[in-house]
Design a protein around this motif. Structure first.
Motif, PDB file in Angstrom:
ATOM      1  N   SER A   6       0.842  -1.194   0.000  1.00  0.00           N
ATOM      2  CA  SER A   6       0.000   0.000   0.000  1.00  0.00           C
ATOM      3  C   SER A   6       0.878   1.246   0.000  1.00  0.00           C
ATOM      4  CB  SER A   6      -0.949   0.005   1.197  1.00  0.00           C
ATOM      5  OG  SER A   6      -0.212  -0.001   2.394  1.00  0.00           O
ATOM      6  N   ASP A   7       0.385   2.270  -0.683  1.00  0.00           N
ATOM      7  CA  ASP A   7       1.070   3.563  -0.766  1.00  0.00           C
ATOM      8  C   ASP A   7       0.159   4.639  -0.218  1.00  0.00           C
ATOM      9  OD1 ASP A   7       2.695   1.989  -2.325  1.00  0.00           O
ATOM     10  OD2 ASP A   7       2.751   3.334  -4.031  1.00  0.00           O
ATOM     11  N   LEU A   8       0.738   5.579   0.485  1.00  0.00           N
ATOM     12  CA  LEU A   8       0.039   6.795   0.889  1.00  0.00           C
ATOM     13  C   LEU A   8       0.886   7.940   0.339  1.00  0.00           C
ATOM     14  CD1 LEU A   8      -2.139   8.316   2.446  1.00  0.00           C
ATOM     15  CD2 LEU A   8      -0.649   8.206   4.457  1.00  0.00           C
ATOM     16  N   MET A   9       0.384   8.589  -0.733  1.00  0.00           N
ATOM     17  CA  MET A   9       1.173   9.609  -1.430  1.00  0.00           C
ATOM     18  C   MET A   9       0.369  10.889  -1.623  1.00  0.00           C
ATOM     19  SD  MET A   9       3.389   7.504  -4.239  1.00  0.00           S
ATOM     20  CE  MET A   9       4.105   9.003  -4.861  1.00  0.00           C
ATOM     21  N   PRO A  10       0.312  11.738  -0.613  1.00  0.00           N
ATOM     22  CA  PRO A  10      -0.345  13.027  -0.824  1.00  0.00           C
ATOM     23  C   PRO A  10       0.508  13.904  -1.739  1.00  0.00           C
ATOM     24  CG  PRO A  10       0.657  12.954   1.343  1.00  0.00           C
ATOM     25  CD  PRO A  10       0.848  11.595   0.733  1.00  0.00           C
ATOM     26  N   GLY A  11      -0.135  14.820  -2.402  1.00  0.00           N
ATOM     27  CA  GLY A  11       0.608  15.711  -3.287  1.00  0.00           C
ATOM     28  C   GLY A  11      -0.303  16.755  -3.880  1.00  0.00           C
ATOM     29  N   PHE A  12       0.194  17.394  -4.911  1.00  0.00           N
ATOM     30  CA  PHE A  12      -0.575  18.429  -5.570  1.00  0.00           C
ATOM     31  C   PHE A  12      -0.155  18.527  -7.020  1.00  0.00           C
ATOM     32  CE2 PHE A  12       2.951  20.127  -3.155  1.00  0.00           C
ATOM     33  CZ  PHE A  12       3.651  20.875  -4.079  1.00  0.00           C
ATOM     34  N   VAL A  26       4.568  12.798  -2.761  1.00  0.00           N
ATOM     35  CA  VAL A  26       5.588  12.191  -1.903  1.00  0.00           C
ATOM     36  C   VAL A  26       4.867  11.506  -0.759  1.00  0.00           C
ATOM     37  CG1 VAL A  26       7.611  12.595  -0.441  1.00  0.00           C
ATOM     38  CG2 VAL A  26       7.267  13.978  -2.497  1.00  0.00           C
ATOM     39  N   GLY A  27       5.291  10.300  -0.425  1.00  0.00           N
ATOM     40  CA  GLY A  27       4.613   9.581   0.642  1.00  0.00           C
ATOM     41  C   GLY A  27       5.395   8.383   1.141  1.00  0.00           C
ATOM     42  N   VAL A  28       4.651   7.395   1.617  1.00  0.00           N
ATOM     43  CA  VAL A  28       5.238   6.202   2.236  1.00  0.00           C
ATOM     44  C   VAL A  28       4.638   4.966   1.590  1.00  0.00           C
ATOM     45  CG1 VAL A  28       5.450   4.909   4.399  1.00  0.00           C
ATOM     46  CG2 VAL A  28       5.564   7.389   4.425  1.00  0.00           C
ATOM     47  N   GLY A  43       9.123   2.630   3.452  1.00  0.00           N
ATOM     48  CA  GLY A  43      10.008   3.751   3.174  1.00  0.00           C
ATOM     49  C   GLY A  43       9.353   4.810   2.310  1.00  0.00           C
ATOM     50  N   VAL A  44      10.128   5.832   2.031  1.00  0.00           N
ATOM     51  CA  VAL A  44       9.669   6.983   1.256  1.00  0.00           C
ATOM     52  C   VAL A  44       9.569   6.621  -0.222  1.00  0.00           C
ATOM     53  CG1 VAL A  44      10.234   9.343   0.543  1.00  0.00           C
ATOM     54  CG2 VAL A  44      10.659   8.609   2.893  1.00  0.00           C
ATOM     55  N   VAL A  45       8.465   7.039  -0.843  1.00  0.00           N
ATOM     56  CA  VAL A  45       8.285   6.931  -2.286  1.00  0.00           C
ATOM     57  C   VAL A  45       7.880   8.307  -2.814  1.00  0.00           C
ATOM     58  CG1 VAL A  45       7.744   4.465  -2.368  1.00  0.00           C
ATOM     59  CG2 VAL A  45       5.919   6.111  -1.967  1.00  0.00           C
TER      60      VAL A  45
END
Length: 170
Positions: A6-12, A26-28, A43-45
C-alpha cells in the motif's frame, strides 16, 4: 497474491499554464511479501515531475522513488531512485534543442536466506542531446542521442555503457 502493498502519497498538481506546472506526490510505501524469505519494506516513495518556463527555455525536473521487481532470485526487488533534468531551448517557433541528464540508484534487497550475499547498489546515468521540429502546435518530431552507463558495485558483468540514437514522434 503473494504481496500486500500500500502507498500513501499526498501531493498536488500545478496548473498547466502556470509558471511552474506538473505534479508532486511524496509519501510512504508499505510492502509485505507475505513470505518470510522476502524482506518487507517501509520507506519513502515519490513521483515528482515539474516544468518551469523562462521565455524560450523550459526546465523539466523529475524525481521518482519506488520499488521495482528484479529478475534476480536472491535479490527479488530494489528501491529505485531516479532523478533527471532536461533543458529545452526553442531556437525558432518550430525548432528546439534539448539537453538531458539523469541519475539512477538501484538498492537491491536480499532474501533473508542469502546471509552471505553482499549488499548491492547499482548506479546508472544518462547524458543526452536532441533536436526537435514542431510539425504543429502539439506535434513534435525529434532526433536524440543518449549515452548510457550502468555500474554494479559487486557484479562487473552487469556493467554496460553505450550510445543510443533514436527518433521520436510526440
Amino acid at each position: 497474491s503473494d504481496v500486500c502493498s500500500s502507498d500513501l502519497m499526498p501531493g498536488f498538481e500545478f496548473k498547466p499554464q502556470a509558471l511552474i506546472s506538473g505534479s508532486a506526490f511524496v509519501g510512504v510505501k508499505s510492502f509485505n511479501a507475505l513470505r518470510d524469505l522476502v524482506p518487507d519494506f517501509t520507506g519513502v516513495v515519490a513521483n515528482v515531475g515539474v516544468k518551469y518556463v523562462l521565455r524560450a527555455t523550459q526546465f523539466d525536473v523529475r524525481v521518482a522513488r519506488d520499488l521495482t521487481y528484479s529478475f534476480e532470485a536472491l535479490q527479488p526487488y530494489y528501491a529505485l531512485t531516479d532523478t533527471g533534468l532536461a533543458i529545452t531551448q526553442r531556437i525558432t517557433t518550430r525548432w528546439d534543442v534539448v539537453a538531458r541528464s539523469s541519475w539512477q540508484t538501484m538498492a537491491y534487497r536480499n532474501v533473508t536466506a542469502a546471509t552471505s550475499l553482499a549488499a548491492r547498489t547499482d548506479q546508472s546515468w544518462l547524458l543526452g542531446l536532441g533536436l526537435g521540429y514542431r510539425v504543429a502546435e502539439t506535434v513534435r518530431m525529434g532526433l536524440d542521442a543518449n549515452y548510457y552507463r550502468r555500474q554494479s558495485g559487486s557484479l562487473a558483468f552487469r556493467d554496460y555503457n553505450g550510445l543510443r540514437i533514436g527518433a521520436s514522434f510526440t
